[in-house]
Design a protein around this motif. Structure first.
Motif, mmCIF file in Angstrom:
data_model
loop_
_atom_site.group_PDB
_atom_site.id
_atom_site.type_symbol
_atom_site.label_atom_id
_atom_site.label_comp_id
_atom_site.label_asym_id
_atom_site.label_seq_id
_atom_site.Cartn_x
_atom_site.Cartn_y
_atom_site.Cartn_z
ATOM 1 N N LYS A 57 35.312 12.443 -1.730
ATOM 2 C CA LYS A 57 34.797 11.104 -1.448
ATOM 3 C C LYS A 57 34.457 10.939 0.031
ATOM 4 O O LYS A 57 33.493 10.262 0.388
ATOM 5 N N GLN A 58 35.262 11.573 0.903
ATOM 6 C CA GLN A 58 34.976 11.483 2.327
ATOM 7 C C GLN A 58 33.670 12.205 2.658
ATOM 8 O O GLN A 58 32.836 11.708 3.431
ATOM 9 N N SER A 61 30.777 10.135 1.454
ATOM 10 C CA SER A 61 30.557 8.987 2.321
ATOM 11 C C SER A 61 29.749 9.367 3.551
ATOM 12 O O SER A 61 28.812 8.664 3.944
ATOM 13 N N ASN A 65 25.862 8.122 4.358
ATOM 14 C CA ASN A 65 25.508 7.484 5.621
ATOM 15 C C ASN A 65 24.306 8.173 6.259
ATOM 16 O O ASN A 65 23.407 7.522 6.808
#
Length: 447
Positions: A57-58, A61, A65
Motif C-alpha cells: 500500500k505504501q 501510494s 502520487n
C-alpha cells in the motif's frame, strides 16, 4: 523478514519515478521472504500478511502520487476521475479483444467501433463540438512522462502477478477443486478461502494467473474482461473457518493476497486506460486545425499540412516509447481503433469547416493529409503486429472527401445506392460545401 520489510519501506520514500519503479522488484523480493516465513511459522500468518499489506500500500501510494504529478493538468486524467469514464472504456470492442483477440475482427466489429467512437458516446461527444477546445497544456506530450506511465503499468501488472505467484508456490493455501477462469471474482475468492491443505492440488489463485503463464500478462486481462470485478466477500473466510478447512489466519491471508493483487492490477489498468484515452485526446487536439484550413487552393501541395505533420511526430514518439516496454497485446489495445477514430474526426471536421469552399486541388490536399496519417499509423501497426487491415478505415474518410467531386445529382444518386455508408447528416454536410463545379445555391456566394 520484518527487518527486511523495514529496510525496503525506508526506500519507498521520496524519490524519482524511475527509482520508485525499480523499488517494485525490491518489494517483490521482500514479499517472497515474508511469505516464506509465513509458510514456516503458521502462527504468524496474520503478522506476515500485515507486513505485506503495509508495504504494498505504501508503494502504491507513492506511485499514485507520481501518476497525479505527471497528469495533473491532463484533460483525460480529469475526465477519468469520474468512474463512469473507465466503465465506458470497458465497453470498447478493443478492450474486449484483450480477452478474445478475434473480437476486433468479428462481423460487425467495424460498425460497432464507428458507433463507439462517434459523437453519441459521452467519452468523445464534447470533443466533436465546434466550440470545444483543448489547450496544449492539457495534454501529456513529453516522451519522458509517457515512458514513466508505461513503466508504472508494466511494473504493477508484474507485481500483481508476482503476488499471486507467491501465494500459489509458497503458502499452504491450495484449492480442493479446479474452477473455470470465467467465474465471477467473488467465486474465485470464495474458492481461495475454502481451501484445504492437500499439497497435490492446484491453487485457485495460481490457476487464474496460470492461464497465461507466469511471465505473460495477457491472462490477467482475459480474466478482468470476462468476469465482473467484485470485492472479496467477508463471509468467505468465516465459512472456511467453520468448515475446519483452514485456520482463520490462513483464510484471511488468502483474501488479503487477492486484495493486494487486485489493488496493483487496478492501478496498472488505470495507467493503461489513461494512456489510451490521452492518445485519443491528442488526435482531437491536432486535427482541430483542419476546421480552420483553406481548401480552395490554386496549387496542389506536395506535403501534408503542418498539423498533420505534428500529429505524425507525436504518434511516432508514443510508438517509440510504448514498444520498448508494453506487451504486444497491450500495444494492440493502445492503438486499436485509432484508424476508425481518426477517420471519424476527419469526416466530422469536414462538417465543421469555417470556409465551406473546396475545389479539386483542395480535395487533393485533403487526400494527402489522409494518406500521411495512414502511413504513420501503418508504421505503428506493422511494428506491433496489429491488423493492418484496419487501415482500410481511412478509405472511408477518403471516399467521403472524394464525393465532393460529384455533381449534386450524382451525389443524390450515390446516396440512394449507399444509404448507410454515411449518415444523412454527413451527406447533407457535403451538399453544404461549395465546389468549383457546383452551382452556387440561392442565398450563398463563393467568396
Amino acid at each position: 523478514s520484518s527487518s527486511s520489510s523495514s529496510s525496503s519501506s525506508s526506500k519507498v520514500g521520496p524519490m524519482q519515478s524511475r527509482q520508485l519503479l525499480k523499488c517494485v522488484v525490491e518489494v517483490a523480493s521482500v514479499l517472497s521472504a515474508v511469505v516464506a516465513d509465513a509458510a514456516l511459522l503458521p502462527g504468524f500468518v496474520r503478522d506476515c500478511t500485515s507486513i505485506c499489506d503495509r508495504l504494498v500500500k505504501q508503494l502504491l501510494s507513492k506511485c499514485r502520487n507520481k501518476f497525479d504529478d505527471l497528469t495533473i493538468n491532463s484533460f483525460a486524467a480529469n475526465r477519468m476521475i469520474d468512474p463512469r469514464t473507465s466503465s465506458a472504456m470497458h465497453n470498447d470492442v478493443c478492450y474486449a479483444s484483450l480477452a478474445t483477440p478475434a473480437a476486433a475482427a468479428a462481423p460487425g466489429a467495424d460498425k460497432e467501433m464507428r458507433r463507439y467512437y462517434s459523437s453519441d458516446n459521452d467519452l468523445y461527444a464534447a470533443m466533436y463540438e465546434r466550440h470545444f477546445s483543448l489547450k496544449k497544456s492539457q495534454l501529456v506530450l513529453e516522451a519522458g512522462s509517457w515512458s514513466e506511465l508505461v513503466l508504472m503499468n508494466e511494473s504493477f501488472d508484474w507485481l500483481a502477478n508476482r503476488i499471486y505467484d507467491l501465494t500459489s508456490r509458497n503458502s499452504k493455501l491450495n484449492s480442493s477443486s479446479s474452477s473455470s477462469r470465467l467465474r465471477r471474482r467473488s467465486s474465485v475468492v470464495a474458492a481461495a478461502a475454502a481451501v484445504n491443505v492437500d499439497s497435490g492440488s492446484s491453487n485457485m489463485l495460481g490457476d487464474v494467473v496460470g492461464a497465461r503463464g507466469r511471465n505473460d500478462l495477457l491472462g490477467r486481462w482475459r480474466t478482468r474482461v470476462q468476469v465482473h470485478r467484485l470485492s472479496a466477500p467477508p463471509a468467505a473466510a468465516a465459512a472456511a473457518e467453520q468448515a475446519g478447512a483452514v485456520t482463520a489466519g490462513a483464510a484471511a491471508a488468502a483474501i488479503k493476497a487477492f486484495d493486494l493483487s487486485e489493488r496493483c492490477s487496478d492501478f496498472a489498468e488505470q495507467c493503461l486506460l489513461f494512456l489510451r484515452y490521452e492518445l485519443h485526446c491528442h488526435y482531437f487536439f491536432f486535427l482541430r486545425d483542419m476546421q480552420v484550413g483553406s481548401y480552395w487552393v490554386a496549387k496542389e501541395p506536395n506535403q501534408p499540412e503542418a498539423f498533420v505533420t505534428e500529429l505524425n511526430r507525436d504518434i511516432a514518439m508514443v510508438d517509440e516509447v510504448t514498444c520498448q516496454c508494453l506487451s504486444a497485446e497491450k500495444i494492440r489495445y493502445l492503438w486499436g481503433g485509432s484508424s476508425v477514430l481518426l477517420s471519424s474526426i476527419l469526416i466530422s471536421s469536414m462538417k465543421l469547416l469555417q470556409d465551406k469552399r473546396v475545389n479539386k486541388k483542395g480535395v487533393a490536399k485533403l487526400r494527402r493529409n489522409f494518406f500521411a496519417l495512414q502511413q504513420a499509423l501503418a508504421n505503428v501497426l506493422s511494428g506491433s503486429g496489429g491488423e493492418a487491415g484496419q487501415l482500410a478505415q481511412f478509405d472511408r474518410a477518403r471516399q467521403f472527401v472524394e464525393l465532393l467531386l460529384l455533381k449534386v445529382d450524382e451525389l443524390d444518386a450515390f446516396q440512394k445506392d449507399n444509404p448507410i455508408l454515411f449518415s444523412s447528416e454527413e451527406y447533407n454536410a457535403l451538399r453544404n460545401i461549395l465546389t468549383d463545379h457546383r452551382k452556387v445555391r440561392t442565398g450563398q456566394k463563393k467568396n
